[in-house]
Scaffold this motif. Structure first.
Motif, mmCIF file in Angstrom:
data_model
loop_
_atom_site.group_PDB
_atom_site.id
_atom_site.type_symbol
_atom_site.label_atom_id
_atom_site.label_comp_id
_atom_site.label_asym_id
_atom_site.label_seq_id
_atom_site.Cartn_x
_atom_site.Cartn_y
_atom_site.Cartn_z
ATOM 1 N N VAL A 52 1.026 -1.088 -0.076
ATOM 2 C CA VAL A 52 0.030 -0.040 0.021
ATOM 3 C C VAL A 52 0.984 1.146 0.104
ATOM 4 C CG1 VAL A 52 -1.898 1.315 1.060
ATOM 5 C CG2 VAL A 52 -1.851 -1.108 1.261
ATOM 6 N N LEU A 53 1.022 1.934 -1.176
ATOM 7 C CA LEU A 53 1.888 3.081 -1.331
ATOM 8 C C LEU A 53 1.117 4.253 -0.705
ATOM 9 C CD1 LEU A 53 2.506 2.654 -5.061
ATOM 10 C CD2 LEU A 53 4.068 1.962 -3.047
ATOM 11 N N ALA A 54 1.813 5.232 -0.292
ATOM 12 C CA ALA A 54 1.584 6.441 0.478
ATOM 13 C C ALA A 54 0.926 7.336 -0.617
ATOM 14 C CB ALA A 54 2.587 7.503 1.056
ATOM 15 N N PRO A 55 -0.606 7.822 -0.287
ATOM 16 C CA PRO A 55 -1.446 8.657 -1.247
ATOM 17 C C PRO A 55 -0.403 9.849 -1.772
ATOM 18 C CG PRO A 55 -2.622 8.158 0.629
ATOM 19 C CD PRO A 55 -1.272 7.625 0.900
ATOM 20 N N THR A 56 -0.998 10.049 -3.063
ATOM 21 C CA THR A 56 -0.408 11.245 -3.632
ATOM 22 C C THR A 56 -1.712 12.191 -3.357
ATOM 23 O OG1 THR A 56 -0.952 10.611 -5.794
ATOM 24 C CG2 THR A 56 1.219 10.265 -5.092
ATOM 25 N N VAL A 96 -4.213 1.053 5.046
ATOM 26 C CA VAL A 96 -3.737 -0.365 5.537
ATOM 27 C C VAL A 96 -4.647 -0.969 6.594
ATOM 28 C CG1 VAL A 96 -1.657 -1.167 6.944
ATOM 29 C CG2 VAL A 96 -1.372 0.633 5.192
ATOM 30 N N ARG A 97 -4.954 -0.270 7.255
ATOM 31 C CA ARG A 97 -5.821 -0.936 8.584
ATOM 32 C C ARG A 97 -7.093 -1.467 7.633
ATOM 33 N NH1 ARG A 97 -7.277 3.525 12.619
ATOM 34 N NH2 ARG A 97 -8.797 1.894 13.020
ATOM 35 N N PHE A 105 -5.041 -11.223 2.443
ATOM 36 C CA PHE A 105 -3.756 -11.144 2.069
ATOM 37 C C PHE A 105 -2.793 -11.790 3.338
ATOM 38 C CE2 PHE A 105 -5.987 -7.801 -0.386
ATOM 39 C CZ PHE A 105 -5.457 -7.878 -1.596
ATOM 40 N N SER A 106 -1.757 -12.350 2.722
ATOM 41 C CA SER A 106 -0.708 -12.891 3.416
ATOM 42 C C SER A 106 0.081 -11.918 4.198
ATOM 43 C CB SER A 106 0.138 -13.980 2.696
ATOM 44 O OG SER A 106 0.822 -13.346 1.847
ATOM 45 N N ALA A 107 0.151 -10.648 3.719
ATOM 46 C CA ALA A 107 0.873 -9.541 4.223
ATOM 47 C C ALA A 107 0.319 -8.137 3.560
ATOM 48 C CB ALA A 107 2.227 -9.688 3.970
ATOM 49 N N VAL A 108 0.035 -7.166 4.407
ATOM 50 C CA VAL A 108 -0.276 -5.801 3.731
ATOM 51 C C VAL A 108 0.729 -5.077 4.191
ATOM 52 C CG1 VAL A 108 -1.683 -3.797 3.932
ATOM 53 C CG2 VAL A 108 -2.874 -6.099 4.026
ATOM 54 N N LEU A 109 1.625 -4.536 3.337
ATOM 55 C CA LEU A 109 3.298 -3.752 3.356
ATOM 56 C C LEU A 109 2.867 -2.397 2.985
ATOM 57 C CD1 LEU A 109 4.771 -6.874 1.231
ATOM 58 C CD2 LEU A 109 4.679 -6.715 3.790
ATOM 59 N N VAL A 110 3.934 -1.587 3.642
ATOM 60 C CA VAL A 110 4.227 -0.263 3.167
ATOM 61 C C VAL A 110 5.524 -0.002 2.960
ATOM 62 C CG1 VAL A 110 2.199 0.295 4.787
ATOM 63 C CG2 VAL A 110 4.607 0.112 5.874
ATOM 64 N N PRO A 111 5.694 0.947 2.345
ATOM 65 C CA PRO A 111 7.124 1.540 2.015
ATOM 66 C C PRO A 111 7.743 2.189 3.355
ATOM 67 C CG PRO A 111 5.518 2.562 0.494
ATOM 68 C CD PRO A 111 4.882 1.913 1.822
ATOM 69 N N PRO A 112 9.016 1.774 3.438
ATOM 70 C CA PRO A 112 10.148 1.432 2.272
ATOM 71 C C PRO A 112 10.281 -0.078 2.190
ATOM 72 C CG PRO A 112 11.274 1.904 4.295
ATOM 73 C CD PRO A 112 9.838 2.183 4.698
ATOM 74 N N HIS A 113 9.337 -0.927 2.152
ATOM 75 C CA HIS A 113 9.569 -2.499 1.784
ATOM 76 C C HIS A 113 10.271 -2.497 0.681
ATOM 77 C CE1 HIS A 113 8.685 -6.686 1.868
ATOM 78 N NE2 HIS A 113 8.125 -6.481 0.668
ATOM 79 N N MET A 114 11.137 -3.317 0.569
ATOM 80 C CA MET A 114 12.051 -3.515 -0.119
ATOM 81 C C MET A 114 12.011 -4.909 -0.918
ATOM 82 S SD MET A 114 13.336 -0.496 -0.875
ATOM 83 C CE MET A 114 14.833 -0.852 -2.176
ATOM 84 N N GLY A 115 11.325 -5.910 -0.359
ATOM 85 C CA GLY A 115 11.157 -7.341 -0.809
ATOM 86 C C GLY A 115 10.202 -7.659 -1.732
ATOM 87 N N GLN A 122 -2.082 2.090 -5.334
ATOM 88 C CA GLN A 122 -2.054 3.278 -5.400
ATOM 89 C C GLN A 122 -3.162 4.029 -5.272
ATOM 90 O OE1 GLN A 122 -0.399 3.210 -9.429
ATOM 91 N NE2 GLN A 122 1.685 4.054 -8.808
ATOM 92 N N THR A 123 -3.228 5.413 -4.379
ATOM 93 C CA THR A 123 -4.337 6.155 -4.006
ATOM 94 C C THR A 123 -3.861 7.618 -4.538
ATOM 95 O OG1 THR A 123 -4.927 4.700 -2.344
ATOM 96 C CG2 THR A 123 -5.849 6.823 -2.347
ATOM 97 N N GLN A 124 -4.794 8.464 -5.096
ATOM 98 C CA GLN A 124 -4.702 9.772 -5.307
ATOM 99 C C GLN A 124 -5.774 10.459 -4.635
ATOM 100 O OE1 GLN A 124 -4.538 10.933 -9.286
ATOM 101 N NE2 GLN A 124 -4.009 12.850 -8.929
ATOM 102 N N ILE A 125 -5.596 11.555 -3.933
ATOM 103 C CA ILE A 125 -6.407 12.169 -3.118
ATOM 104 C C ILE A 125 -6.766 13.514 -4.111
ATOM 105 C CG2 ILE A 125 -7.156 13.674 -1.167
ATOM 106 C CD1 ILE A 125 -4.860 12.186 0.323
ATOM 107 N N LEU A 126 -8.080 13.517 -4.548
ATOM 108 C CA LEU A 126 -8.260 14.542 -5.834
ATOM 109 C C LEU A 126 -9.143 15.485 -4.921
ATOM 110 C CD1 LEU A 126 -9.800 11.925 -8.176
ATOM 111 C CD2 LEU A 126 -7.608 12.838 -8.244
#
Length: 199
Positions: A52-56, A96-97, A105-115, A122-126
């Motif tokens: 789950v990437l941080a929203p733009t 994420v929550r 899902f087996s895992a819900v991940l957040v940056p800076p996850h490198m695996g 991706q989420t965009q706040i309009l």
């Protein structure tokens, strides 16, 4: 005696000057987006992981200032009310929550996850503003979601959610309450969207 009188006469203007020219303290109220749906859809357990990437956010909403409009095509900001964090920082943990709560899902991940991971969201706040151009006033929330498959960066699906939540009063706090209601609605739609498209 005369010296003491002169000192007093000099001190009085200084004290009154401090009172006159000191900046007036204005307390700022801070509000937060923290609500997620009470009942989340449950997906079948899968071995896939989700990043789950941080929203733009568009520049006008990338601030702790609370936006509002009193006429069309306008955006202004309250001077004594603000968000505790930028919308992106508040909304990211809610995404994420929500997705963790689907147990899909087996895992819900957040940056800076490198695996490795299977999918990315991706989420965009309009839009996130209080609209006082109508009666009753309303909170406007618009988000765009995009689900991609890792590796090939293949876009699987996208969805835009645009909500108008009525406010109980014409106050910034009522707008924050409506924003939380709208956010819970948007997150419910997000969960359904992800579960329907992450095979």
């Amino acid at each position: 005696m005369r010296t003491a009188a002169i000192l007093v006469s000099l001190c009085v203007p200084m004290v009154s000057g401090c009172t006159l020219f000191s900046p007036v303290r204005v307390d700022t109220r801070t509000e937060i987006l923290s609500r997620i749906p009470a009942q989340l859809p449950q997906g079948r357990a899968r071995s896939a992981s989700l990043l789950v990437l941080a929203p733009t956010t568009s520049a006008v909403y990338d601030t702790t200032q609370m936006a509002y409009a009193i006429q069309p095509y306008e955006v202004a900001y309250f001077s004594q009310n603000e968000w505790i964090e930028t919308p992106s920082r508040m909304i990211h943990p809610l995404l994420v929550r929500t997705l963790q709560g689907t147990n899909a899902f087996s895992a819900v991940l957040v940056p800076p996850h490198m695996g490795r991971f299977t999918y990315a969201l991706q989420t965009q706040i309009l839009e996130l503003k209080q609209d006082f151009t109508s009666s009753p006033p309303a909170l406007l929330l618009a988000l765009r979601f995009q689900l991609t498959r890792a590796g090939a960066s293949e876009v699987i699906a996208s969805k835009e959610v645009s909500l108008r939540e009525s406010m109980r009063e014409r106050t910034p706090y009522a707008g924050a309450v409506a924003a939380n209601d709208a956010m819970a609605n948007a997150l419910q739609q997000l969960a359904e969207f992800v579960l329907a498209n992450a095979g």
